[in-house]
Design a protein around this motif. Sequence first.
Motif, PDB file in Angstrom:
ATOM      1  N   LEU A  86       0.839  -1.196   0.000  1.00  0.00           N
ATOM      2  CA  LEU A  86       0.000   0.000   0.000  1.00  0.00           C
ATOM      3  C   LEU A  86       0.875   1.247   0.000  1.00  0.00           C
ATOM      4  O   LEU A  86       1.872   1.313   0.729  1.00  0.00           O
ATOM      5  CB  LEU A  86      -0.900   0.023   1.228  1.00  0.00           C
ATOM      6  CG  LEU A  86      -2.121  -0.893   1.236  1.00  0.00           C
ATOM      7  CD1 LEU A  86      -2.774  -0.865   2.617  1.00  0.00           C
ATOM      8  CD2 LEU A  86      -3.118  -0.485   0.176  1.00  0.00           C
ATOM      9  N   ASN A  87       0.490   2.225  -0.782  1.00  0.00           N
ATOM     10  CA  ASN A  87       1.170   3.515  -0.787  1.00  0.00           C
ATOM     11  C   ASN A  87       0.681   4.313   0.414  1.00  0.00           C
ATOM     12  O   ASN A  87      -0.497   4.659   0.508  1.00  0.00           O
ATOM     13  CB  ASN A  87       0.847   4.266  -2.081  1.00  0.00           C
ATOM     14  CG  ASN A  87       1.645   5.550  -2.218  1.00  0.00           C
ATOM     15  OD1 ASN A  87       2.073   6.141  -1.225  1.00  0.00           O
ATOM     16  ND2 ASN A  87       1.837   5.986  -3.444  1.00  0.00           N
ATOM     17  N   PRO A  88       1.569   4.623   1.377  1.00  0.00           N
ATOM     18  CA  PRO A  88       1.137   5.319   2.593  1.00  0.00           C
ATOM     19  C   PRO A  88       0.626   6.737   2.348  1.00  0.00           C
ATOM     20  O   PRO A  88      -0.019   7.324   3.220  1.00  0.00           O
ATOM     21  CB  PRO A  88       2.394   5.325   3.460  1.00  0.00           C
ATOM     22  CG  PRO A  88       3.527   5.210   2.491  1.00  0.00           C
ATOM     23  CD  PRO A  88       3.010   4.349   1.371  1.00  0.00           C
ATOM     24  N   GLU A  89       0.897   7.293   1.154  1.00  0.00           N
ATOM     25  CA  GLU A  89       0.400   8.629   0.844  1.00  0.00           C
ATOM     26  C   GLU A  89      -1.112   8.628   0.584  1.00  0.00           C
ATOM     27  O   GLU A  89      -1.771   9.667   0.718  1.00  0.00           O
ATOM     28  CB  GLU A  89       1.134   9.196  -0.382  1.00  0.00           C
ATOM     29  CG  GLU A  89       2.621   9.443  -0.152  1.00  0.00           C
ATOM     30  CD  GLU A  89       3.284  10.062  -1.366  1.00  0.00           C
ATOM     31  OE1 GLU A  89       2.539  10.478  -2.295  1.00  0.00           O
ATOM     32  OE2 GLU A  89       4.520  10.141  -1.392  1.00  0.00           O
ATOM     33  N   TYR A  90      -1.629   7.433   0.213  1.00  0.00           N
ATOM     34  CA  TYR A  90      -3.043   7.356  -0.160  1.00  0.00           C
ATOM     35  C   TYR A  90      -3.847   6.396   0.714  1.00  0.00           C
ATOM     36  O   TYR A  90      -5.080   6.445   0.708  1.00  0.00           O
ATOM     37  CB  TYR A  90      -3.179   6.930  -1.619  1.00  0.00           C
ATOM     38  CG  TYR A  90      -2.404   7.796  -2.582  1.00  0.00           C
ATOM     39  CD1 TYR A  90      -2.754   9.126  -2.783  1.00  0.00           C
ATOM     40  CD2 TYR A  90      -1.291   7.302  -3.260  1.00  0.00           C
ATOM     41  CE1 TYR A  90      -2.044   9.928  -3.657  1.00  0.00           C
ATOM     42  CE2 TYR A  90      -0.568   8.093  -4.124  1.00  0.00           C
ATOM     43  CZ  TYR A  90      -0.950   9.416  -4.326  1.00  0.00           C
ATOM     44  OH  TYR A  90      -0.228  10.213  -5.174  1.00  0.00           O
ATOM     45  N   HIS A  91      -3.185   5.508   1.451  1.00  0.00           N
ATOM     46  CA  HIS A  91      -3.884   4.484   2.216  1.00  0.00           C
ATOM     47  C   HIS A  91      -3.272   4.345   3.607  1.00  0.00           C
ATOM     48  O   HIS A  91      -2.069   4.552   3.797  1.00  0.00           O
ATOM     49  CB  HIS A  91      -3.806   3.126   1.499  1.00  0.00           C
ATOM     50  CG  HIS A  91      -4.443   3.121   0.149  1.00  0.00           C
ATOM     51  ND1 HIS A  91      -5.800   2.993  -0.042  1.00  0.00           N
ATOM     52  CD2 HIS A  91      -3.892   3.211  -1.095  1.00  0.00           C
ATOM     53  CE1 HIS A  91      -6.068   3.011  -1.339  1.00  0.00           C
ATOM     54  NE2 HIS A  91      -4.921   3.141  -1.995  1.00  0.00           N
ATOM     55  N   ASP A  92      -4.109   3.967   4.546  1.00  0.00           N
ATOM     56  CA  ASP A  92      -3.650   3.652   5.894  1.00  0.00           C
ATOM     57  C   ASP A  92      -3.148   2.208   5.897  1.00  0.00           C
ATOM     58  O   ASP A  92      -3.935   1.268   5.860  1.00  0.00           O
ATOM     59  CB  ASP A  92      -4.799   3.826   6.895  1.00  0.00           C
ATOM     60  CG  ASP A  92      -4.369   3.543   8.331  1.00  0.00           C
ATOM     61  OD1 ASP A  92      -3.189   3.206   8.552  1.00  0.00           O
ATOM     62  OD2 ASP A  92      -5.229   3.641   9.228  1.00  0.00           O
ATOM     63  N   ARG A  93      -1.853   2.033   5.946  1.00  0.00           N
ATOM     64  CA  ARG A  93      -1.270   0.693   5.856  1.00  0.00           C
ATOM     65  C   ARG A  93      -1.503  -0.125   7.118  1.00  0.00           C
ATOM     66  O   ARG A  93      -1.244  -1.323   7.133  1.00  0.00           O
ATOM     67  CB  ARG A  93       0.228   0.794   5.568  1.00  0.00           C
ATOM     68  CG  ARG A  93       0.553   1.496   4.259  1.00  0.00           C
ATOM     69  CD  ARG A  93       1.961   1.214   3.803  1.00  0.00           C
ATOM     70  NE  ARG A  93       2.944   1.681   4.779  1.00  0.00           N
ATOM     71  CZ  ARG A  93       4.256   1.432   4.690  1.00  0.00           C
ATOM     72  NH1 ARG A  93       4.709   0.692   3.692  1.00  0.00           N
ATOM     73  NH2 ARG A  93       5.088   1.901   5.596  1.00  0.00           N
ATOM     74  N   LYS A  94      -1.994   0.498   8.176  1.00  0.00           N
ATOM     75  CA  LYS A  94      -2.262  -0.216   9.420  1.00  0.00           C
ATOM     76  C   LYS A  94      -3.663  -0.833   9.439  1.00  0.00           C
ATOM     77  O   LYS A  94      -3.946  -1.679  10.288  1.00  0.00           O
ATOM     78  CB  LYS A  94      -2.101   0.731  10.611  1.00  0.00           C
ATOM     79  CG  LYS A  94      -0.703   1.315  10.746  1.00  0.00           C
ATOM     80  CD  LYS A  94      -0.632   2.308  11.893  1.00  0.00           C
ATOM     81  CE  LYS A  94       0.742   2.955  11.970  1.00  0.00           C
ATOM     82  NZ  LYS A  94       0.812   3.975  13.048  1.00  0.00           N
ATOM     83  N   ASP A  95      -4.522  -0.391   8.532  1.00  0.00           N
ATOM     84  CA  ASP A  95      -5.918  -0.848   8.516  1.00  0.00           C
ATOM     85  C   ASP A  95      -6.073  -1.987   7.516  1.00  0.00           C
ATOM     86  O   ASP A  95      -6.450  -1.787   6.366  1.00  0.00           O
ATOM     87  CB  ASP A  95      -6.842   0.319   8.157  1.00  0.00           C
ATOM     88  CG  ASP A  95      -8.308  -0.004   8.389  1.00  0.00           C
ATOM     89  OD1 ASP A  95      -8.641  -1.197   8.534  1.00  0.00           O
ATOM     90  OD2 ASP A  95      -9.121   0.935   8.415  1.00  0.00           O
ATOM     91  N   LEU A  96      -5.786  -3.190   7.975  1.00  0.00           N
ATOM     92  CA  LEU A  96      -5.802  -4.344   7.087  1.00  0.00           C
ATOM     93  C   LEU A  96      -7.207  -4.684   6.603  1.00  0.00           C
ATOM     94  O   LEU A  96      -7.405  -5.016   5.428  1.00  0.00           O
ATOM     95  CB  LEU A  96      -5.190  -5.554   7.794  1.00  0.00           C
ATOM     96  CG  LEU A  96      -5.160  -6.857   6.993  1.00  0.00           C
ATOM     97  CD1 LEU A  96      -4.330  -6.694   5.731  1.00  0.00           C
ATOM     98  CD2 LEU A  96      -4.606  -7.995   7.840  1.00  0.00           C
ATOM     99  N   ASN A  97      -8.187  -4.612   7.483  1.00  0.00           N
ATOM    100  CA  ASN A  97      -9.550  -4.969   7.086  1.00  0.00           C
ATOM    101  C   ASN A  97     -10.068  -4.056   5.984  1.00  0.00           C
ATOM    102  O   ASN A  97     -10.721  -4.503   5.034  1.00  0.00           O
ATOM    103  CB  ASN A  97     -10.489  -4.920   8.296  1.00  0.00           C
ATOM    104  CG  ASN A  97     -10.326  -6.122   9.194  1.00  0.00           C
ATOM    105  OD1 ASN A  97     -10.142  -7.239   8.738  1.00  0.00           O
ATOM    106  ND2 ASN A  97     -10.365  -5.884  10.497  1.00  0.00           N
ATOM    107  N   ASN A  98      -9.767  -2.769   6.097  1.00  0.00           N
ATOM    108  CA  ASN A  98     -10.190  -1.821   5.067  1.00  0.00           C
ATOM    109  C   ASN A  98      -9.487  -2.107   3.750  1.00  0.00           C
ATOM    110  O   ASN A  98     -10.094  -2.032   2.666  1.00  0.00           O
ATOM    111  CB  ASN A  98      -9.900  -0.396   5.524  1.00  0.00           C
ATOM    112  CG  ASN A  98     -10.501   0.648   4.601  1.00  0.00           C
ATOM    113  OD1 ASN A  98     -11.678   0.584   4.229  1.00  0.00           O
ATOM    114  ND2 ASN A  98      -9.686   1.616   4.229  1.00  0.00           N
TER     115      ASN A  98
END
Length: 266
Positions: A86-98
Amino acid sequence: MNVSTYEVYEQDVATLKRYRSNYYRITEHKMLRRAGYEAIDGEPHKGKKNTAGNDCKLGESLSRTKSTIFELALCNEWKWFVTLTLNPEYHDRKDLNNYKKKLSVWIKNYNHLHLTAIKYLLIPELHSDRQSWHMHGLLLGLPEEHLKEFKENEHLPINIQIELKKGHKIYNWPAYQKKFGYITVSNIRDAESVSKYITKYITKDLAATRIALNDHLYYCSQGLKRAEKLYQGQLKKELNADFANEYVRIKTIQTYDEAMQYFKDG
């Protein structure tokens, strides 16, 4: 209602399954849960904590999960091994379910838009920061023309450069990269080897994140092929296992007749 272990589990029972043509597996289980008791392991433990008992249940659960992943991996005609980030600029890499939900919907829409039939088997893994997620897995139904081959003169991670110098083709999936982040795609050269390899991502560390994972240690498309269960019973012949741990002993055999000899007297 209290149910005894004897009622829930059969002891020292073996199953014979066919995974694909000329690939049969006998699995001898120390304890095999009977049909109809699938929910029991998921019940919360009441009263005083039993660390040894919980560790045993965790080991059994991981063993079953690895077996299921191997089965799904070997029984389907996967073409690609992938690592998804996941690109951290566009996505929350900690939110696996999402991430999983967005990816599932995106693949469904991609199939509809491009008239493809992409299916997946994916296993999450934590980055070294122990908070951010990426995934490894297998894909089928993704046309090669939708991919872009990486070249040695590109600025790439060292592990990708090494594979390219070996003559192995590594691809980008631009549509995924645009939507989510960096991805590598490589052709599967040996189905059995990759089926065994992918189970290594199922670990105690992964199981310890069950809250974040909502109790899912892997994600897969619906409708994947499963192994055909051919027989279950007590072994009459000593199993010279290819693999063994404290929960199972496994032997791979090429023919049904040879496999059934282990269940017969004489």
